[in-house]
Design a protein around this motif. Structure first.
Motif, PDB file in Angstrom:
ATOM      1  N   PHE A  47      -2.114  -5.011   9.391  1.00  0.00           N
ATOM      2  CA  PHE A  47      -2.092  -3.365   8.999  1.00  0.00           C
ATOM      3  C   PHE A  47      -3.789  -3.070   9.041  1.00  0.00           C
ATOM      4  O   PHE A  47      -4.956  -3.733   9.296  1.00  0.00           O
ATOM      5  CB  PHE A  47      -2.317  -3.874   7.741  1.00  0.00           C
ATOM      6  CG  PHE A  47      -2.630  -2.052   6.780  1.00  0.00           C
ATOM      7  CD1 PHE A  47      -1.036  -1.295   6.987  1.00  0.00           C
ATOM      8  CD2 PHE A  47      -3.843  -2.251   5.562  1.00  0.00           C
ATOM      9  CE1 PHE A  47      -1.761   0.128   6.429  1.00  0.00           C
ATOM     10  CE2 PHE A  47      -3.828  -0.481   5.576  1.00  0.00           C
ATOM     11  CZ  PHE A  47      -2.501   0.375   5.550  1.00  0.00           C
ATOM     12  N   GLU A  94      -5.901  -4.897  -3.252  1.00  0.00           N
ATOM     13  CA  GLU A  94      -4.373  -5.244  -2.662  1.00  0.00           C
ATOM     14  C   GLU A  94      -3.843  -4.094  -2.748  1.00  0.00           C
ATOM     15  O   GLU A  94      -2.680  -3.426  -2.455  1.00  0.00           O
ATOM     16  CB  GLU A  94      -3.958  -6.360  -3.619  1.00  0.00           C
ATOM     17  CG  GLU A  94      -2.331  -6.257  -3.590  1.00  0.00           C
ATOM     18  CD  GLU A  94      -2.141  -7.866  -4.650  1.00  0.00           C
ATOM     19  OE1 GLU A  94      -0.650  -8.008  -4.743  1.00  0.00           O
ATOM     20  OE2 GLU A  94      -3.201  -7.938  -5.479  1.00  0.00           O
ATOM     21  N   LEU A  97      -3.172  -1.512   0.022  1.00  0.00           N
ATOM     22  CA  LEU A  97      -2.693  -1.964   1.117  1.00  0.00           C
ATOM     23  C   LEU A  97      -0.884  -1.013   1.268  1.00  0.00           C
ATOM     24  O   LEU A  97      -0.842  -0.958  -0.428  1.00  0.00           O
ATOM     25  CB  LEU A  97      -1.795  -3.497   1.136  1.00  0.00           C
ATOM     26  CG  LEU A  97      -3.065  -4.245   1.362  1.00  0.00           C
ATOM     27  CD1 LEU A  97      -3.263  -6.486   0.624  1.00  0.00           C
ATOM     28  CD2 LEU A  97      -3.674  -4.633   3.276  1.00  0.00           C
ATOM     29  N   GLN A 102       1.441  -5.860  -0.132  1.00  0.00           N
ATOM     30  CA  GLN A 102       0.565  -6.009  -1.389  1.00  0.00           C
ATOM     31  C   GLN A 102       1.076  -7.668  -1.445  1.00  0.00           C
ATOM     32  O   GLN A 102       1.660  -8.595  -1.553  1.00  0.00           O
ATOM     33  CB  GLN A 102       0.663  -5.578  -2.389  1.00  0.00           C
ATOM     34  CG  GLN A 102       0.625  -4.137  -2.263  1.00  0.00           C
ATOM     35  CD  GLN A 102       0.642  -3.187  -2.896  1.00  0.00           C
ATOM     36  OE1 GLN A 102       1.051  -3.509  -4.314  1.00  0.00           O
ATOM     37  NE2 GLN A 102      -0.095  -2.037  -2.868  1.00  0.00           N
TER      38      GLN A 102
END
Length: 141
Positions: A47, A94, A97, A102
């Motif tokens: 990502f 987290e 994301l 996640q």
């Protein structure tokens, strides 16, 4: 072979406080944000979130809004005028994301690329699917 970029979000946004600090901007500055998956053989491996300030992008000639499924890295590494600063490594929060990926304590890296008055901050977060492939094919690492 097998590499592709899947855009998730592109647009003007208020940059996060950590991004403003890394770009030497006032907190709450607006900039262009681009979030993508970097895919290997169709699977999301990384990502990536890239940001640059609105003021620096206007009139610079880097059209982040026209990249589509092209890699920003291709532009940054092909333009020798860009200077890459130090790479920072950390666990990526987290909550930053996309919901689909996640997970706690994913490793990420980011660095700033400077060309004149333009600075682009690029963060890449390595997803579990990348590590699965690396474990399955250690000869390619």
């Amino acid at each position: 072979d097998g590499f592709s970029v899947s855009p998730l979000f592109e647009g003007w946004d208020t940059l996060r406080a950590d991004e403003c600090a890394a770009l030497d901007l006032a907190e709450g500055s607006e900039g262009w944000a681009r979030e993508v998956y970097l895919r290997g053989h169709g699977e999301a491996w990384v990502f990536a979130r890239s940001v640059a300030s609105r003021a620096a992008l206007q009139g610079d000639g880097l059209h982040m809004d026209e990249l589509g499924s092209r890699s920003l890295g291709e532009l940054l590494f092909c333009d020798q005028a860009f200077q890459r600063r130090a790479i920072e490594v950390c666990h990526y929060p987290e909550q930053w994301l996309p919901p689909a990926v996640q997970a706690p304590e994913l490793w990420g890296r980011r660095s700033r690329f400077d060309r004149g008055a333009l600075s682009v901050l690029v963060a890449e977060i390595f997803l579990p699917s990348l590590w699965d492939v690396a474990r399955a094919h250690p000869e390619n690492c």
